[in-house]
Structure formats: C-alpha cells, structure tokens
Design a protein around this motif. Sequence first.
Motif, short mmCIF file in Angstrom:
data_model
loop_
_atom_site.label_atom_id
_atom_site.label_comp_id
_atom_site.label_asym_id
_atom_site.label_seq_id
_atom_site.Cartn_x
_atom_site.Cartn_y
_atom_site.Cartn_z
N VAL A 10 29.46 37.84 -52.89
CA VAL A 10 28.17 37.27 -53.29
C VAL A 10 27.42 36.84 -52.04
O VAL A 10 28.04 36.45 -51.04
CB VAL A 10 28.38 36.11 -54.28
N GLN A 11 26.12 36.92 -52.09
CA GLN A 11 25.30 36.54 -50.94
C GLN A 11 25.16 35.02 -50.84
O GLN A 11 25.22 34.32 -51.87
CB GLN A 11 23.92 37.17 -51.06
N PRO A 12 24.98 34.51 -49.67
CA PRO A 12 24.76 33.06 -49.51
C PRO A 12 23.59 32.58 -50.35
O PRO A 12 22.57 33.26 -50.48
CB PRO A 12 24.45 32.91 -48.02
N GLY A 13 23.78 31.41 -50.96
CA GLY A 13 22.76 30.83 -51.80
C GLY A 13 22.83 31.25 -53.26
O GLY A 13 22.17 30.63 -54.10
N ARG A 14 23.63 32.27 -53.54
CA ARG A 14 23.74 32.75 -54.90
C ARG A 14 24.85 32.02 -55.65
O ARG A 14 25.51 31.12 -55.11
CB ARG A 14 24.00 34.27 -54.90
N SER A 15 25.06 32.41 -56.91
CA SER A 15 26.04 31.74 -57.77
C SER A 15 27.09 32.72 -58.25
O SER A 15 26.86 33.95 -58.27
CB SER A 15 25.33 31.13 -58.99
N LEU A 16 28.21 32.16 -58.67
CA LEU A 16 29.31 32.96 -59.21
C LEU A 16 30.10 32.07 -60.15
O LEU A 16 30.28 30.88 -59.88
CB LEU A 16 30.20 33.47 -58.09
N ARG A 17 30.56 32.63 -61.25
CA ARG A 17 31.41 31.88 -62.17
C ARG A 17 32.79 32.50 -62.24
O ARG A 17 32.92 33.70 -62.50
CB ARG A 17 30.81 31.82 -63.58
N LEU A 18 33.78 31.67 -62.02
CA LEU A 18 35.17 32.10 -62.15
C LEU A 18 35.71 31.62 -63.48
O LEU A 18 35.28 30.60 -64.01
CB LEU A 18 36.03 31.53 -61.02
N SER A 19 36.67 32.35 -64.01
CA SER A 19 37.34 31.92 -65.24
C SER A 19 38.85 32.00 -65.07
O SER A 19 39.35 32.83 -64.31
CB SER A 19 36.89 32.77 -66.43
N CYS A 20 39.53 31.14 -65.79
CA CYS A 20 40.98 31.07 -65.76
C CYS A 20 41.45 31.01 -67.20
O CYS A 20 41.17 30.04 -67.90
CB CYS A 20 41.42 29.84 -64.98
N ALA A 21 42.13 32.05 -67.64
CA ALA A 21 42.60 32.13 -69.01
C ALA A 21 44.08 31.79 -69.07
O ALA A 21 44.87 32.24 -68.23
CB ALA A 21 42.35 33.52 -69.57
N GLY A 22 44.45 31.02 -70.07
CA GLY A 22 45.83 30.64 -70.25
C GLY A 22 46.44 31.36 -71.43
O GLY A 22 45.75 31.67 -72.39
N SER A 23 47.70 31.64 -71.36
CA SER A 23 48.42 32.26 -72.46
C SER A 23 49.56 31.35 -72.88
O SER A 23 50.06 30.55 -72.10
CB SER A 23 48.97 33.63 -72.05
N GLY A 24 49.95 31.48 -74.12
CA GLY A 24 51.07 30.68 -74.61
C GLY A 24 50.79 29.20 -74.59
O GLY A 24 51.71 28.40 -74.39
N GLY A 25 49.53 28.84 -74.77
CA GLY A 25 49.20 27.43 -74.79
C GLY A 25 49.26 26.76 -73.43
O GLY A 25 49.41 25.54 -73.34
N THR A 26 49.14 27.56 -72.36
CA THR A 26 49.26 27.02 -71.00
C THR A 26 48.25 25.93 -70.72
O THR A 26 48.53 24.97 -70.02
CB THR A 26 49.09 28.14 -69.97
N LEU A 27 47.04 26.08 -71.27
CA LEU A 27 46.00 25.12 -70.95
C LEU A 27 46.01 23.92 -71.88
O LEU A 27 45.40 22.90 -71.57
CB LEU A 27 44.63 25.80 -71.01
N ASP A 28 46.68 24.02 -73.02
CA ASP A 28 46.70 22.93 -73.97
C ASP A 28 47.35 21.70 -73.36
O ASP A 28 48.44 21.80 -72.80
CB ASP A 28 47.46 23.33 -75.23
N HIS A 29 46.69 20.57 -73.49
CA HIS A 29 47.24 19.29 -73.06
C HIS A 29 47.61 19.28 -71.58
O HIS A 29 48.55 18.58 -71.17
CB HIS A 29 48.48 18.94 -73.90
N ASN A 30 46.94 20.09 -70.78
CA ASN A 30 47.21 20.15 -69.35
C ASN A 30 45.98 19.79 -68.54
O ASN A 30 44.86 20.11 -68.94
CB ASN A 30 47.66 21.56 -68.94
N THR A 31 46.21 19.13 -67.43
CA THR A 31 45.17 19.00 -66.43
C THR A 31 45.07 20.33 -65.70
O THR A 31 46.09 20.92 -65.33
CB THR A 31 45.49 17.88 -65.44
#
Length: 127
Positions: A10-31
């Motif tokens: 990405v060029q300087p000054g621009r934006s980007l969105r990252l995503s992190c997907a969890g499986s098996g309930g990895t994200l549930d009740h987690n920081t």
Amino acid sequence: QLVEAVGGLVQPGRSLRLSCAGSGGTLDHNTIGWFRQAPGTEREGGSCISSSDGSIYYAESVKGRFTISRDNAKNTVYLQMNSLTPEDTAVYYCAAHSAATVRTMCVLKTVHSLFSWGQGTQVTVSS
C-alpha cells in the motif's frame, strides 16, 4: 487456530484492513491482539481488544491511526489501518489468550509464548 487474511502493498498515506479469523471458537472469550515485527526488531503489540468488557489498548505508535474491532458472529477480529507510513511495514500477527488483560497482552513481551498465534501476513508501505 487463527488465520490472518493476506496483507499487501500500500502507498504511504493510504489505508488497509487486516482480518483475523478464528476456528473452533478460538476467539470466543479471548483477548485478541494485533502485533507486528519489522526486520531486525522484536515483535511488538500494537492493538488489543478484550472479549469481556470491550476494553481496548493501543500502543502510542498506532494510536489515532489504527482501530481494532471484533465481530463475534463472524468469529473475526479486524485491524483498520489508516494514514500508513513506511515505518508500519512489518509482518502482522494476531494472537489470542483467554486470561490476559488488553494491557498485559499488548505490553508484556515476556508472555508472548503463552499466546495462540496466527501465521502472520506481510504489510508493506511503499511508494
């Protein structure tokens, strides 16, 4: 298991969105935290979000430019990165832990071995 979507160039000054997907309930009740590691440097925490009270921590280097959020229905955590600079170039990782506070997760490098980590994704900011 945590899986980060592909980052990119990405060029300087621009934006980007990252995503992190969890499986098996990895994200549930987690920081969840977003970390980054530039060549020749230690991995550092940038943005962390709690599952229990919605609290969020940002490192000074990203405060005001990055926004972390989570969509529990999609089991996904996002990192919206705005006003990117070449200094943001790094491999970005997401991580999870069931008991860490947002500050502990983002600040204490000595506990990194206790986290569940994604594989990392490269973000390059360059013109």
